[in-house]
Scaffold this active site. Sequence first.
Site, PDB file in Angstrom:
ATOM      1  N   ASP A  59       8.734  13.699  -0.700  1.00  0.00           N
ATOM      2  CA  ASP A  59       9.097  13.816   0.718  1.00  0.00           C
ATOM      3  C   ASP A  59      10.618  13.663   0.868  1.00  0.00           C
ATOM      4  O   ASP A  59      11.194  12.691   0.361  1.00  0.00           O
ATOM      5  CB  ASP A  59       8.359  12.699   1.478  1.00  0.00           C
ATOM      6  CG  ASP A  59       8.450  12.834   2.978  1.00  0.00           C
ATOM      7  OD1 ASP A  59       8.619  13.957   3.482  1.00  0.00           O
ATOM      8  OD2 ASP A  59       8.336  11.782   3.664  1.00  0.00           O
ATOM      9  N   HIS A  60      11.257  14.581   1.556  1.00  0.00           N
ATOM     10  CA  HIS A  60      12.718  14.534   1.778  1.00  0.00           C
ATOM     11  C   HIS A  60      13.502  14.307   0.485  1.00  0.00           C
ATOM     12  O   HIS A  60      14.321  13.378   0.380  1.00  0.00           O
ATOM     13  CB  HIS A  60      13.097  13.451   2.799  1.00  0.00           C
ATOM     14  CG  HIS A  60      12.623  13.775   4.179  1.00  0.00           C
ATOM     15  ND1 HIS A  60      13.206  14.742   4.964  1.00  0.00           N
ATOM     16  CD2 HIS A  60      11.579  13.296   4.892  1.00  0.00           C
ATOM     17  CE1 HIS A  60      12.549  14.832   6.104  1.00  0.00           C
ATOM     18  NE2 HIS A  60      11.546  13.972   6.085  1.00  0.00           N
TER      19      HIS A  60
ATOM     20  N   HIS B 103       7.139  17.156  10.868  1.00  0.00           N
ATOM     21  CA  HIS B 103       7.399  15.774  10.424  1.00  0.00           C
ATOM     22  C   HIS B 103       7.258  14.844  11.628  1.00  0.00           C
ATOM     23  O   HIS B 103       7.152  15.296  12.769  1.00  0.00           O
ATOM     24  CB  HIS B 103       8.825  15.672   9.856  1.00  0.00           C
ATOM     25  CG  HIS B 103       8.940  16.210   8.463  1.00  0.00           C
ATOM     26  ND1 HIS B 103       9.197  15.418   7.388  1.00  0.00           N
ATOM     27  CD2 HIS B 103       8.807  17.470   7.982  1.00  0.00           C
ATOM     28  CE1 HIS B 103       9.227  16.154   6.288  1.00  0.00           C
ATOM     29  NE2 HIS B 103       8.998  17.414   6.630  1.00  0.00           N
TER      30      HIS B 103
ATOM     31  N   THR C 173       3.654  10.495  13.676  1.00  0.00           N
ATOM     32  CA  THR C 173       3.249   9.259  14.369  1.00  0.00           C
ATOM     33  C   THR C 173       3.602   9.315  15.851  1.00  0.00           C
ATOM     34  O   THR C 173       4.771   9.510  16.196  1.00  0.00           O
ATOM     35  CB  THR C 173       3.980   8.038  13.733  1.00  0.00           C
ATOM     36  OG1 THR C 173       3.541   7.919  12.391  1.00  0.00           O
ATOM     37  CG2 THR C 173       3.717   6.756  14.508  1.00  0.00           C
TER      38      THR C 173
HETATM   39  P1  13P Z   1       6.338   9.218  10.795  1.00  0.00           P
HETATM   40  O1  13P Z   1       6.715   8.013  10.014  1.00  0.00           O
HETATM   41  O2  13P Z   1       7.004   9.261  12.119  1.00  0.00           O
HETATM   42  O3  13P Z   1       4.858   9.375  10.901  1.00  0.00           O
HETATM   43  O4  13P Z   1       6.906  10.495   9.997  1.00  0.00           O
HETATM   44  C1  13P Z   1       6.462  10.773   8.705  1.00  0.00           C
HETATM   45  C2  13P Z   1       7.213  11.898   8.083  1.00  0.00           C
HETATM   46  O5  13P Z   1       7.640  12.824   8.726  1.00  0.00           O
HETATM   47  C3  13P Z   1       7.406  11.862   6.624  1.00  0.00           C
HETATM   48  O6  13P Z   1       8.286  12.845   6.191  1.00  0.00           O
END
Ligand code: 13P
Length: 287
Positions: free
Chosen positions: A84-85, A207, A210
């Site tokens: 991720d990223h 992304h 949440t």
């Molecule tokens: P949140 O932590 O806001 O759920 O985002 C997760 C995310 O985008 C991981 O790359």
Amino acid sequence: MLVSAKEMLQKAREGKYAVGQFNINNLEWTKAILLTAEEMRSPVILGVSEGAGKYMTGFGTVAAMVKAMIEELNITVPVALHLDHGTYEGCYKCIKAGFSSIMFDGSHYPIEENVEKTRELVHVTENLGLSLEAEVGSIGGEEDGVVGMGECADPEECKMIADLGVTMLAAGIGNIHGKYPENWAGLSFETLEAVKEKVGDMPLVLHGGTGIPEDMIKKAISLGVAKINVNTECQLSFADATRKYIEAGKDQQGKGYDPRKLLAPGTEAIKATVREKIELFGSANKA
Ligand code: 13P
């Protein structure tokens, strides 16, 4: 079954649902997500940030744990292990460690440099049968020290990156990592529509999953989003359930301090959150 994310995301885009990327932090997280995906017959993506990889002692440990767990738990649904990223260097580390999917986040580079580095990684990942996510327009908020201002992506730049042949594209549309502030303007569907118009059938990634209201999630999926990332929500569920256990004094009753007992309510809470998201994203019974 550890697989690249390519096929599951193409199916999701065609079937108008999204596959959840749930970030992992340790053994409990990984186990909870894998068991829930299996129970719901849903494809799933395990996200690993560079910070989480470091916390778990390195990407090699993560890949070994995930592969062994898939086997030991008899997980039969498609699972992608995804960086991720990722930084440019981080991408190569994860490729070497055996990840099945990579995100190169070149959104903070000038677009020419993002294009060049992404182009190189398209070749490398394609040859190895791995999927690749790229990013245009940074995601707002902070995740593991990566801070973005949450700008909306330029659709022309999205096309430049999509045309390189990436598997999926994360385009900033006003989404933010972590909790959304009270005065958040919401997702920019205008931007999403403009991006979709330029990139056609490319699976899009949302992304900051949440706290996005359900109607916005559904609309985003209808406009081409095929992967939704969730991290903070599982952390909040885990923390809430653990706090309740301790505040109720359960860690001091019998052998309630045993980590297998102490961490059980939090692990169950992660499962409940993942279950809820899989239902909302529509990926249940799509494995
Ligand atoms: P949140 O932590 O806001 O759920 O985002 C997760 C995310 O985008 C991981 O790359």
